[in-house]
Design a protein around this motif. Structure first.
Motif, PDB file in Angstrom:
ATOM      1  N   ASP A 108       0.763  -1.257   0.062  1.00  0.00           N
ATOM      2  CA  ASP A 108       0.206  -0.065  -0.262  1.00  0.00           C
ATOM      3  C   ASP A 108       0.869   1.375   0.006  1.00  0.00           C
ATOM      4  O   ASP A 108       0.635   2.239  -0.739  1.00  0.00           O
ATOM      5  N   LEU A 109       1.881   1.356   0.961  1.00  0.00           N
ATOM      6  CA  LEU A 109       2.837   2.500   0.680  1.00  0.00           C
ATOM      7  C   LEU A 109       3.573   2.480  -0.420  1.00  0.00           C
ATOM      8  O   LEU A 109       3.582   3.631  -0.915  1.00  0.00           O
ATOM      9  N   ALA A 110       4.095   1.542  -1.026  1.00  0.00           N
ATOM     10  CA  ALA A 110       4.737   1.736  -2.184  1.00  0.00           C
ATOM     11  C   ALA A 110       3.840   2.319  -3.451  1.00  0.00           C
ATOM     12  O   ALA A 110       4.177   3.360  -4.171  1.00  0.00           O
ATOM     13  N   LEU A 111       2.627   1.793  -3.401  1.00  0.00           N
ATOM     14  CA  LEU A 111       1.579   2.391  -4.492  1.00  0.00           C
ATOM     15  C   LEU A 111       1.120   3.750  -4.218  1.00  0.00           C
ATOM     16  O   LEU A 111       0.774   4.335  -5.127  1.00  0.00           O
ATOM     17  N   SER A 112       1.406   4.163  -3.127  1.00  0.00           N
ATOM     18  CA  SER A 112       1.052   5.499  -2.627  1.00  0.00           C
ATOM     19  C   SER A 112       1.819   6.519  -3.061  1.00  0.00           C
ATOM     20  O   SER A 112       1.770   7.629  -2.811  1.00  0.00           O
ATOM     21  N   ASP A 117       6.358   6.987 -14.080  1.00  0.00           N
ATOM     22  CA  ASP A 117       5.420   5.993 -14.381  1.00  0.00           C
ATOM     23  C   ASP A 117       6.303   4.646 -14.859  1.00  0.00           C
ATOM     24  O   ASP A 117       5.906   3.531 -14.683  1.00  0.00           O
ATOM     25  N   ARG A 118       7.484   5.121 -15.401  1.00  0.00           N
ATOM     26  CA  ARG A 118       8.467   3.845 -15.646  1.00  0.00           C
ATOM     27  C   ARG A 118       9.351   3.595 -14.610  1.00  0.00           C
ATOM     28  O   ARG A 118      10.832   3.421 -14.796  1.00  0.00           O
ATOM     29  N   ALA A 119       8.792   3.794 -13.243  1.00  0.00           N
ATOM     30  CA  ALA A 119       9.788   3.635 -12.129  1.00  0.00           C
ATOM     31  C   ALA A 119      10.701   2.487 -12.313  1.00  0.00           C
ATOM     32  O   ALA A 119      10.205   1.518 -12.441  1.00  0.00           O
ATOM     33  N   ALA A 136       4.672  -5.481  -9.642  1.00  0.00           N
ATOM     34  CA  ALA A 136       4.640  -5.412 -11.296  1.00  0.00           C
ATOM     35  C   ALA A 136       3.169  -5.554 -11.661  1.00  0.00           C
ATOM     36  O   ALA A 136       2.862  -4.933 -12.873  1.00  0.00           O
ATOM     37  N   ALA A 137       2.239  -6.334 -10.879  1.00  0.00           N
ATOM     38  CA  ALA A 137       0.997  -6.434 -11.438  1.00  0.00           C
ATOM     39  C   ALA A 137       0.172  -5.236 -11.493  1.00  0.00           C
ATOM     40  O   ALA A 137      -0.657  -4.828 -12.439  1.00  0.00           O
ATOM     41  N   GLU A 138       0.414  -4.629 -10.265  1.00  0.00           N
ATOM     42  CA  GLU A 138      -0.383  -3.224  -9.805  1.00  0.00           C
ATOM     43  C   GLU A 138       0.082  -2.064 -10.884  1.00  0.00           C
ATOM     44  O   GLU A 138      -0.572  -1.088 -11.051  1.00  0.00           O
ATOM     45  N   ARG A 139       1.493  -2.250 -11.098  1.00  0.00           N
ATOM     46  CA  ARG A 139       1.718  -0.808 -11.925  1.00  0.00           C
ATOM     47  C   ARG A 139       2.612  -1.346 -13.074  1.00  0.00           C
ATOM     48  O   ARG A 139       3.867  -1.549 -12.936  1.00  0.00           O
ATOM     49  N   PRO A 140       1.912  -1.800 -14.094  1.00  0.00           N
ATOM     50  CA  PRO A 140       2.465  -2.378 -15.262  1.00  0.00           C
ATOM     51  C   PRO A 140       3.635  -1.768 -15.756  1.00  0.00           C
ATOM     52  O   PRO A 140       4.762  -2.192 -16.408  1.00  0.00           O
ATOM     53  N   GLY A 141       3.780  -0.378 -15.766  1.00  0.00           N
ATOM     54  CA  GLY A 141       4.781   0.554 -16.080  1.00  0.00           C
ATOM     55  C   GLY A 141       6.354   0.332 -15.413  1.00  0.00           C
ATOM     56  O   GLY A 141       7.256   0.730 -15.949  1.00  0.00           O
ATOM     57  N   GLY A 168       7.632  -9.193 -16.515  1.00  0.00           N
ATOM     58  CA  GLY A 168       8.730  -8.891 -15.448  1.00  0.00           C
ATOM     59  C   GLY A 168       8.045  -9.443 -14.293  1.00  0.00           C
ATOM     60  O   GLY A 168       6.937  -9.823 -14.271  1.00  0.00           O
ATOM     61  N   PRO A 169       8.871  -9.304 -13.019  1.00  0.00           N
ATOM     62  CA  PRO A 169      10.146  -8.626 -12.874  1.00  0.00           C
ATOM     63  C   PRO A 169      11.091  -9.426 -13.410  1.00  0.00           C
ATOM     64  O   PRO A 169      10.955 -10.638 -13.554  1.00  0.00           O
TER      65      PRO A 169
END
Ligand code: GLN
Length: 285
Positions: A108-112, A117-119, A136-141, A168-169
């Motif tokens: 949750d913290l990472a996603l917040s 976009d391509r971190a 990787a699944a939550e942030r495909p970029g 990925g990853p």
């Protein structure tokens, strides 16, 4: 004299009978049902709908063996071969830490965080890959790397990547950030080993069956976190972040470690049990 029914006569037993026996032995209905699903290779609705069917001898033996192992303490997740994390099923075995709900706070913290976009993101000590793969699944970029010193763990992580249908990853073998020297990341996350060598919890419950390399880190449990914090500061880009999970009583020791390494805006966050469980630090430009 009437002969006693023995196990060789149980071939006429139904699935429901075997299930009832497993529930009695374990004194835990849910666990018995999960093990029966594993033994029969079915889901729970199939299991309940077929309770009057005769049970195949091989399935019955498989269920009895699973019940026996559970009674000896083997974690239910290892016996079922999987555990859910952040809404996805992860394959696990005895080479990886069993994903735990408190680690969902780290996700949750990472996603917040406000990341590009391509971190570029690195999960140190990836184990089953549950953190790296969830990000990787939550942030495909995001370009996610998982690193682990256990080749067996990386095999599990790679299986999970295939199971989730993700490209990925990338998974890399080595100690902490060593195999990635020279690479830079916008975010480093880790659920490192953080249990003290002599913590009595290591002799109880699931921990007895999990790999000690994933759990134990020196006399105060902070040996790996100390090394990781310094290595991470080097590897994080200006403006990047570090997120570390730690023990229930370690937040007040972990925050100074991050500050000494050079991190700013250091703050600890509470899990659903109200325990300071994850500490965040930023590297200011
Ligand atoms: N959270 C685990 C436990 O105490 C330990 C996991 C870890 O060391 N990373 O049961």
């Amino acid at each position: 004299m009437q002969s006693k029914p023995d196990s060789s006569c149980r071939h006429s037993e139904t699935i429901g009978d075997a299930l009832a026996r497993a529930r009695r032995s374990l004194d835990n209905r849910l666990e018995a049902d999960l093990l029966a699903c594993r033994a029969l290779g079915c889901g729970r609705s199939w299991l309940y709908a077929h309770d009057r069917d005769p049970i195949e001898p091989l399935s019955r033996q498989a269920l009895e063996a699973l019940v026996e192992q559970r009674l000896a303490g083997r974690p239910i997740a290892q016996l079922c071969g999987e555990r859910e994390f952040y809404g996805r099923a992860f394959r696990i075995d005895e080479h990886v830490l069993i994903p735990r709900p408190e680690t969902e706070l780290l996700i949750d913290l990472a996603l917040s965080l406000d990341l590009p976009d391509r971190a570029r993101v690195c999960d140190v000590g990836t184990g089953s890959g549950c953190i790296a793969l969830t990000l990787a699944a939550e942030r495909p970029g995001w370009r996610v790397t998982g690193v682990d010193c256990s080749a067996e763990a990386l095999a599990v992580a790679s299986d999970n990547r295939i199971g989730l249908g993700l490209e990925g990853p990338e998974f890399v073998h080595g100690d902490l950030l060593e195999p990635l020297s020279g690479r830079r990341f916008d975010l480093i996350v880790s659920n490192p080993p953080y249990v003290a060598d002599d913590d009595p919890h290591l002799q109880r419950g699931d921990l007895r069956f999990e790999p000690s390399t994933a759990l134990v880190a020196g006399p105060d449990g902070l040996d790996v976190i100390r090394r990781l914090v310094d290595a991470a500061f080097e590897a994080i880009t200006d403006g990047g972040h570090l997120l570390i999970e730690h023990g229930h009583d370690q937040a007040s020791q972990v925050r100074p470690l991050l500050r000494q390494a050079g991190f700013t805006r250091v703050d600890s966050h509470r899990d659903l049990a109200g325990i300071e469980r994850v500490t965040l630090g930023a590297k200011r430009a």
